[in-house]
Design a protein around this motif. Structure first.
Motif, PDB file in Angstrom:
ATOM      1  N   ILE A   1      44.210  51.178  51.062  1.00 26.29           N
ATOM      2  CA  ILE A   1      43.843  51.494  49.668  1.00 26.29           C
ATOM      3  C   ILE A   1      43.685  53.003  49.504  1.00 26.29           C
ATOM      4  CG2 ILE A   1      42.005  51.274  47.943  1.00 26.29           C
ATOM      5  CD1 ILE A   1      41.683  48.362  49.071  1.00 26.29           C
ATOM      6  N   ARG A   2      43.081  53.659  50.508  1.00 29.97           N
ATOM      7  CA  ARG A   2      42.960  55.117  50.437  1.00 29.97           C
ATOM      8  C   ARG A   2      44.346  55.765  50.385  1.00 29.97           C
ATOM      9  NH1 ARG A   2      38.844  54.362  54.438  1.00 29.97           N
ATOM     10  NH2 ARG A   2      36.798  54.502  53.442  1.00 29.97           N
ATOM     11  N   ALA A   3      45.311  55.105  51.059  1.00 33.84           N
ATOM     12  CA  ALA A   3      46.667  55.662  51.054  1.00 33.84           C
ATOM     13  C   ALA A   3      47.352  55.414  49.715  1.00 33.84           C
ATOM     14  CB  ALA A   3      47.479  55.055  52.192  1.00 33.84           C
ATOM     15  N   GLY A   4      46.883  54.416  48.989  1.00 35.11           N
ATOM     16  CA  GLY A   4      47.492  54.172  47.671  1.00 35.11           C
ATOM     17  C   GLY A   4      47.814  52.720  47.378  1.00 35.11           C
ATOM     18  N   ALA A   5      47.454  51.802  48.272  1.00 37.63           N
ATOM     19  CA  ALA A   5      47.720  50.378  48.018  1.00 37.63           C
ATOM     20  C   ALA A   5      46.743  49.848  46.967  1.00 37.63           C
ATOM     21  CB  ALA A   5      47.580  49.588  49.313  1.00 37.63           C
ATOM     22  N   ARG A   6      47.145  48.761  46.305  1.00 41.68           N
ATOM     23  CA  ARG A   6      46.286  48.176  45.261  1.00 41.68           C
ATOM     24  C   ARG A   6      45.947  46.710  45.536  1.00 41.68           C
ATOM     25  NH1 ARG A   6      45.248  52.310  44.732  1.00 41.68           N
ATOM     26  NH2 ARG A   6      45.628  53.866  43.122  1.00 41.68           N
ATOM     27  N   GLY A   7      46.277  46.237  46.742  1.00 43.11           N
ATOM     28  CA  GLY A   7      45.950  44.853  47.058  1.00 43.11           C
ATOM     29  C   GLY A   7      46.483  44.494  48.424  1.00 43.11           C
TER      30      GLY A   7
ATOM     31  N   GLU B   1      49.766  39.147  39.812  1.00 48.27           N
ATOM     32  CA  GLU B   1      48.400  39.585  39.513  1.00 48.27           C
ATOM     33  C   GLU B   1      48.300  41.107  39.554  1.00 48.27           C
ATOM     34  OE1 GLU B   1      44.197  39.508  38.916  1.00 48.27           O
ATOM     35  OE2 GLU B   1      45.739  37.966  38.580  1.00 48.27           O
ATOM     36  N   VAL B   2      48.820  41.678  40.612  1.00 50.60           N
ATOM     37  CA  VAL B   2      48.677  43.129  40.773  1.00 50.60           C
ATOM     38  C   VAL B   2      49.508  43.859  39.714  1.00 50.60           C
ATOM     39  CG1 VAL B   2      50.555  43.692  42.410  1.00 50.60           C
ATOM     40  CG2 VAL B   2      48.374  44.905  42.555  1.00 50.60           C
ATOM     41  N   ARG B   3      50.636  43.258  39.331  1.00 57.59           N
ATOM     42  CA  ARG B   3      51.476  43.878  38.306  1.00 57.59           C
ATOM     43  C   ARG B   3      50.769  43.818  36.947  1.00 57.59           C
ATOM     44  NH1 ARG B   3      53.714  48.025  38.552  1.00 57.59           N
ATOM     45  NH2 ARG B   3      55.171  48.410  36.871  1.00 57.59           N
ATOM     46  N   ASN B   4      49.981  42.745  36.768  1.00 56.83           N
ATOM     47  CA  ASN B   4      49.255  42.591  35.502  1.00 56.83           C
ATOM     48  C   ASN B   4      47.985  43.428  35.462  1.00 56.83           C
ATOM     49  OD1 ASN B   4      51.028  40.864  34.273  1.00 56.83           O
ATOM     50  ND2 ASN B   4      50.093  39.041  35.180  1.00 56.83           N
ATOM     51  N   GLY B   5      47.759  44.167  36.493  1.00 61.49           N
ATOM     52  CA  GLY B   5      46.613  45.074  36.449  1.00 61.49           C
ATOM     53  C   GLY B   5      45.389  44.578  37.188  1.00 61.49           C
ATOM     54  N   GLY B   6      45.535  43.527  38.008  1.00 58.66           N
ATOM     55  CA  GLY B   6      44.362  43.042  38.757  1.00 58.66           C
ATOM     56  C   GLY B   6      44.579  43.195  40.237  1.00 58.66           C
ATOM     57  N   SER B   7      43.471  43.299  40.968  1.00 53.25           N
ATOM     58  CA  SER B   7      43.574  43.432  42.421  1.00 53.25           C
ATOM     59  C   SER B   7      42.640  42.437  43.099  1.00 53.25           C
ATOM     60  CB  SER B   7      43.177  44.841  42.847  1.00 53.25           C
ATOM     61  OG  SER B   7      44.177  45.754  42.488  1.00 53.25           O
ATOM     62  N   PRO B   8      43.037  41.954  44.268  1.00 58.08           N
ATOM     63  CA  PRO B   8      42.158  41.048  45.015  1.00 58.08           C
ATOM     64  C   PRO B   8      41.128  41.864  45.815  1.00 58.08           C
ATOM     65  CG  PRO B   8      44.173  41.355  46.228  1.00 58.08           C
ATOM     66  CD  PRO B   8      44.313  42.161  44.959  1.00 58.08           C
ATOM     67  N   ILE B   9      40.037  41.224  46.149  1.00 56.83           N
ATOM     68  CA  ILE B   9      39.018  41.921  46.955  1.00 56.83           C
ATOM     69  C   ILE B   9      38.199  40.883  47.717  1.00 56.83           C
ATOM     70  CG2 ILE B   9      37.176  41.927  45.204  1.00 56.83           C
ATOM     71  CD1 ILE B   9      36.638  44.869  46.107  1.00 56.83           C
ATOM     72  N   SER B  10      37.739  41.233  48.900  1.00 52.63           N
ATOM     73  CA  SER B  10      36.845  40.325  49.628  1.00 52.63           C
ATOM     74  C   SER B  10      35.418  40.868  49.508  1.00 52.63           C
ATOM     75  CB  SER B  10      37.249  40.254  51.102  1.00 52.63           C
ATOM     76  OG  SER B  10      36.735  41.371  51.796  1.00 52.63           O
ATOM     77  N   PRO B  11      34.406  39.996  49.642  1.00 49.31           N
ATOM     78  CA  PRO B  11      33.017  40.456  49.483  1.00 49.31           C
ATOM     79  C   PRO B  11      32.660  41.602  50.419  1.00 49.31           C
ATOM     80  CG  PRO B  11      33.065  38.085  49.448  1.00 49.31           C
ATOM     81  CD  PRO B  11      34.466  38.526  49.781  1.00 49.31           C
TER      82      PRO B  11
ATOM     83  N   LEU C   1      28.363  42.036  42.207  1.00 51.76           N
ATOM     84  CA  LEU C   1      28.516  40.573  42.144  1.00 51.76           C
ATOM     85  C   LEU C   1      29.538  40.092  43.167  1.00 51.76           C
ATOM     86  CD1 LEU C   1      28.371  39.995  38.290  1.00 51.76           C
ATOM     87  CD2 LEU C   1      26.695  39.273  39.968  1.00 51.76           C
ATOM     88  N   LEU C   2      30.657  40.810  43.252  1.00 50.83           N
ATOM     89  CA  LEU C   2      31.712  40.393  44.192  1.00 50.83           C
ATOM     90  C   LEU C   2      31.209  40.453  45.629  1.00 50.83           C
ATOM     91  CD1 LEU C   2      34.739  42.202  42.541  1.00 50.83           C
ATOM     92  CD2 LEU C   2      34.417  39.726  42.709  1.00 50.83           C
ATOM     93  N   SER C   3      30.415  41.481  45.931  1.00 54.30           N
ATOM     94  CA  SER C   3      29.928  41.616  47.302  1.00 54.30           C
ATOM     95  C   SER C   3      28.954  40.490  47.640  1.00 54.30           C
ATOM     96  CB  SER C   3      29.251  42.967  47.497  1.00 54.30           C
ATOM     97  OG  SER C   3      27.979  42.974  46.860  1.00 54.30           O
ATOM     98  N   ARG C   4      28.369  39.876  46.616  1.00 55.33           N
ATOM     99  CA  ARG C   4      27.441  38.768  46.888  1.00 55.33           C
ATOM    100  C   ARG C   4      28.138  37.420  46.822  1.00 55.33           C
ATOM    101  NH1 ARG C   4      22.955  39.322  43.030  1.00 55.33           N
ATOM    102  NH2 ARG C   4      22.265  37.373  43.937  1.00 55.33           N
ATOM    103  N   GLY C   5      29.503  37.463  46.804  1.00 53.95           N
ATOM    104  CA  GLY C   5      30.243  36.224  47.009  1.00 53.95           C
ATOM    105  C   GLY C   5      30.676  35.490  45.760  1.00 53.95           C
ATOM    106  N   PHE C   6      30.424  36.062  44.595  1.00 51.64           N
ATOM    107  CA  PHE C   6      30.869  35.362  43.389  1.00 51.64           C
ATOM    108  C   PHE C   6      32.375  35.546  43.228  1.00 51.64           C
ATOM    109  CE2 PHE C   6      26.370  36.199  42.614  1.00 51.64           C
ATOM    110  CZ  PHE C   6      25.935  34.937  42.275  1.00 51.64           C
ATOM    111  N   THR C   7      33.026  34.476  42.762  1.00 57.47           N
ATOM    112  CA  THR C   7      34.477  34.560  42.550  1.00 57.47           C
ATOM    113  C   THR C   7      34.746  35.311  41.251  1.00 57.47           C
ATOM    114  OG1 THR C   7      34.437  32.490  41.342  1.00 57.47           O
ATOM    115  CG2 THR C   7      34.851  32.359  43.702  1.00 57.47           C
TER     116      THR C   7
ATOM    117  N   GLY D   1      39.548  41.706  37.511  1.00 59.58           N
ATOM    118  CA  GLY D   1      40.633  42.194  38.369  1.00 59.58           C
ATOM    119  C   GLY D   1      40.986  43.640  38.055  1.00 59.58           C
ATOM    120  N   THR D   2      40.969  43.963  36.741  1.00 61.96           N
ATOM    121  CA  THR D   2      41.274  45.340  36.332  1.00 61.96           C
ATOM    122  C   THR D   2      40.223  46.309  36.866  1.00 61.96           C
ATOM    123  OG1 THR D   2      42.073  44.337  34.289  1.00 61.96           O
ATOM    124  CG2 THR D   2      41.940  46.731  34.353  1.00 61.96           C
TER     125      THR D   2
END
Lengths: 631, 215
Positions: B94-100, B117-127, B162-168, B184-185
């Motif tokens: 991600i630091r290099a420039g990735a978005r997911g 998803e990523v094209r629509n402006g959202g990115s995945p993330i883990s807690p 919220l995401l870090s505490r496990g909420f989807t 996601g945005t």
């Protein structure tokens, strides 16, 4: 007011002491001594006893200089003549005793010169404060008509006087002479030379530490008092008599100023520099005042009393200081300055032309300087001792502090090294594990893809999938979450979400903020994750549940703080005894829980779902981290 | 049509992804490469919207390719292929420039959804990644402004929390009263800020070293 009572007591004691007639000799032959309370005085500047010009006078006649200056042109000379009956005297060795004669003295008995206190007419003898005892040759004494003549002489600008004269038992008068000789000459010389010696020592001390102004003032006190007191016990004038007289007179103001300056500097009174400057300004002012007064040939009583007044003023300052800090030093200084003032007053009263009282029969001033100096020296010494003690305690506490600091430093250095090593080991371990997992993982993924493609070995597929999940848990356990159980649990949910979706189980997520578990390092985190993962896996495989609730909240157990993770499902439940194939899974979970020092409970009933709760303590309670036990 | 390029050394995975993309109507595969060298060429030629890139290539680090691609084409989206989505590698990417990121063991059917998803402006993330990002981008203690070029907005902080505490995503959306897409945005924006800040930090570090000339 202990202080006032103490002062009163001192004063009373002084009065008693002054009242003791230690050297008083009534003019009765019963004591074996005749004291001449009257005699004849004549003024004649020649070497033989004058024939005429005798006048009856009260004796001692200590203030003859004005008359002598009026009657004589050159040096001042006066004669005193006393007649007595030899039969009144006891039949034992006899002596003539005389004191307070100013300045050169010659004693004749029945025309024969018995004694002179000077070497030649030009020698600058100081006789005014010296007692003399002259044994009477038995042959010279007559039964009646004895004539005792004293010739006193001094230079024109000095005082002239015939002092006290007694004749009688050599035994009695010898005692008197010894007393007076000690207090007037020997004792005061000893005290002053001792003071001079100590002053020199103090001066050396001050040279080593110039910043200690009080030591400087102590030196000045000693020096100036010595200069002032020298004429009390000197036999001859050490320099030109006129200048010696001036120095002796005027040094008094500066000796007093230096003494008071010492007090002020010693107690570090606020703006003490200004006070000292003022004291010396007053000293100079009094000198000028005295010059003005003595030039009109009047007696100077005012300046002497003014010095006492200044002393009392400074005393007031010291008393104010004592009220502020109640130090023993300020009290001692108040006492000694007051006492010095009283002694000063005593001496003023004994000045011949003031003549309020005879007091102790001698001037105490030579001892006043010595007394002040001694007390000052004691104060300085006490300060020095206290400083030593302070230095010792400071050294001790410094050593202690250095030791604690050294220990702390060593400990922190050890800790730092340990952390560094642990950190390096941890990073390296993480790297190795990740590389290993990547390697194993890619092989597993490949195998999984192959098995999926063939679609003929569901068990193999499941096993491979489980192995992959296990690897993911291991990778997650390596994440630096600082003991945040919620984050780990959250990641587990994130990982298992696809599996739950696939099994058609809804996940209800209930987490509350929890305290961090410091002991939750990677191996322990892995134990925790595996227990929960096993629990979720069991629900997904066997319970036929529609929803699973994952909760995490702080909870106390047996008074200990902790965090509780709870899984509940609405599945069919099970009876632990009947669990067959999965028995090993359950016992593994318990083993892991005991490794963690955690409390694991699994409750279930047929048809009533099941509940798994895992309680983790916040404090490990003396348990070591599992890192040491895991390979 | 989302034009996708792929750089992956494992031909099996490459083939699987290609297979899945072929079946999708709105995604097409325009190029593929298997090493850093060929990947460089692929990037220089361009003509793709999404780049799927592996990190562990036989002749070097995929991150260099990601950095190159992100620099050359600011409008593309880059996804990393990773075995486990472990925080180190994902954050570096991600630091290099990735978005997911895409997990290699996922049923690769899901990879198309991730590309959309990523094209629509959202990115995945883990807690765990969310937690690390919170720590890095919104530290509790005050930090000098130079290290934080682009601070997180309050909304972004809340999302990460919220995401870090496990909420989807859907739970977060519900809790925050926004759409799932917006969550996601937010994440994508946060990733961009991490990239910008780490680049600024690198520049800052370099200039510091230049100025102070430390050994």
């Amino acid at each position: 007011m202990i202080f006032v009572r103490w002062l009163v007591a001192c004063f009373a004691a002084y009065l008693c002491w002054a009242a003791v007639p230690a050297a008083a000799t009534p003019a009765t032959p019963s004591t074996g001594v005749l004291e001449f309370l009257s005699g004849e005085i004549a003024f004649a500047d020649k070497n033989e006893i004058p024939e005429a010009g005798w006048e009856k006078r009260q004796t001692p006649a200590l203030w003859l200089s004005d008359e002598a200056r009026a009657k004589l042109a050159g040096k001042l000379t006066a004669w005193g003549r006393f007649r007595f009956d030899g039969r009144l005297l006891p039949d034992e060795p006899l002596a003539i005793y005389t004191e307070n004669n100013r300045e050169r003295l010659t004693v004749y008995l029945n025309g024969v010169e018995l004694f002179r206190n000077y070497r030649s007419a030009t020698s600058q003898t100081l006789g005014w404060n010296r007692p003399y005892i002259i044994p009477v040759p038995q042959k010279l004494l007559r039964d009646v008509g004895n004539e005792l003549v004293l010739r006193v002489g001094s230079d024109r600008q000095f005082s002239l006087g015939v002092g006290t004269v007694k004749v009688g038992s050599q035994e009695v008068l010898g005692r008197l002479y010894n007393y007076q000789q000690f207090w007037r000459v020997t004792g005061s010389a000893a005290a002053n030379y001792a003071m001079l010696f100590l002053t020199f020592a103090a001066f050396v001390m001050w040279m080593a530490r110039r910043s200690e102004t009080e030591i400087f003032w102590l030196v000045m006190t000693g020096l100036l008092w010595f200069v002032r007191d020298f004429h009390f016990f000197a036999e001859e004038s050490p320099l030109d008599p006129y200048w010696f007289q001036q120095v002796s007179y005027y040094s008094l103001y500066f000796a007093v100023a230096a003494s008071l300056s010492f007090c002020v500097a010693f107690l570090k009174l606020s703006n003490h520099r200004r006070i000292i400057a003022m004291l010396f300004a007053i000293g100079v002012a009094l000198c000028i005042f005295r010059v003005a007064i003595t030039s009109t040939n009047r007696t100077d009583l005012a300046t002497s009393l003014a010095t006492l007044l200044v002393s009392l003023l400074v005393c007031g300052l010291i008393i104010r200081e004592w009220f502020r800090n109640r130090s023993l030093e300020s009290l001692a200084l108040v006492a000694v300055v007051l006492f010095g003032t009283v002694l000063g007053l005593h001496d003023i009263g004994r000045i011949p032309n003031v003549n309020w009282w005879q007091g102790l029969g001698f001037h105490v001033q030579p001892f006043t300087g010595f007394l002040l100096f001694s007390v000052f020296l004691l104060s300085v010494g006490r300060k020095y001792l206290r400083a030593l003690t302070e230095v010792e305690t400071l050294n001790a506490s410094l050593e202690e502090r250095v030791e604690t600091a050294t220990h702390a430093l060593a400990a922190s250095e050890r800790a730092r090294q340990k952390i560094e090593v642990e950190h390096a080991v941890g990073i390296e371990r993480e790297r190795l594990m990740r590389e290993m997992h990547d390697g194993i993982g890619s092989n597993l993924v490949t195998a999984l893809a192959v098995v999926r493609k063939q679609g003929e070995a569901p068990v193999a597929e499941e096993t491979l999938q489980r192995a992959l999940t296990d690897l993911k848990l291991t990778v997650d356990s390596l994440a630096p979450v600082e003991g945040d159980a919620v984050a780990l649990l959250a990641n587990l949910r994130h990982r298992m979400e696809p599996d739950m979706e696939k099994a058609g189980v809804k996940c209800v997520w209930r987490v509350e903020p929890c305290p961090s578990l410091d002991w939750l390092d990677a191996p322990n985190a892995l134990h925790m994750l595996r227990i929960i993962q096993e629990g979720v896996g069991n629900v997904l495989s066997h319970a036929h549940a529609t929803s699973i609730t994952i909760a995490c909240c702080p909870s106390k157990k047996d008074g200990r703080d902790g965090v509780e993770l709870v899984l509940t499902d609405d599945g069919c439940g099970f009876i632990a005894a009947n669990v067959s194939g999965n028995g090993r899974g359950l016992s593994n979970m318990h083993t892991r829980a005991s490794q963690l020092g955690a409390d694991l409970r699994i409750e279930s009933d047929l048809g009533a779902g099941s509940k798994l709760s895992l309680w983790l303590p916040v404090e490990m309670g003396g348990r070591k981290s599992a890192r040491s036990t895991s390979g | 049509m989302i034009r996708t390029a792929i750089i992956e050394d494992d031909p099996r995975i490459s083939a699987d992804i290609a297979e899945v993309i072929r079946q999708a109507d709105d995604v097409e595969l325009v190029a593929s490469a298997g090493s850093v060298a060929t990947g460089c060429k692929l990037i220089d030629e361009g003509g793709f919207d999404v780049l799927v890139c592996d990190l562990g290539l036989p002749d070097g680090d995929g991150a260099t390719l990601i950095r190159k691609a992100a620099a050359q084409y600011p409008d593309i989206d880059i996804l990393v292929l990773t075995m486990f989505a472990d925080h180190h590698k994902v954050l570096d990417a991600i630091r290099a420039g990735a978005r997911g990121y895409l997990l290699k063991d996922q049923k690769l059917g899901e990879c198309v959804a991730a590309i959309r998803e990523v094209r629509n402006g959202g990115s995945p993330i883990s807690p765990i990644i969310a937690r690390l990002l919170l720590k890095e981008l919104a530290p509790q203690e005050a930090v000098p402004a130079s290290t934080s070029e682009e601070p997180l907005s309050d909304r972004e902080k809340e999302t990460l929390h919220l995401l870090s505490r496990g909420f989807t995503y859907s739970e977060c959306a519900e809790l925050m009263g926004i759409s799932q897409h917006t969550v996601g945005t937010h994440v994508k924006h946060i990733y961009r800020k991490l990239e910008v800040n780490s680049r600024a930090e690198a520049v800052f570090e370099a200039s510091n070293r230049g100025m102070l000339d430390i050994r």
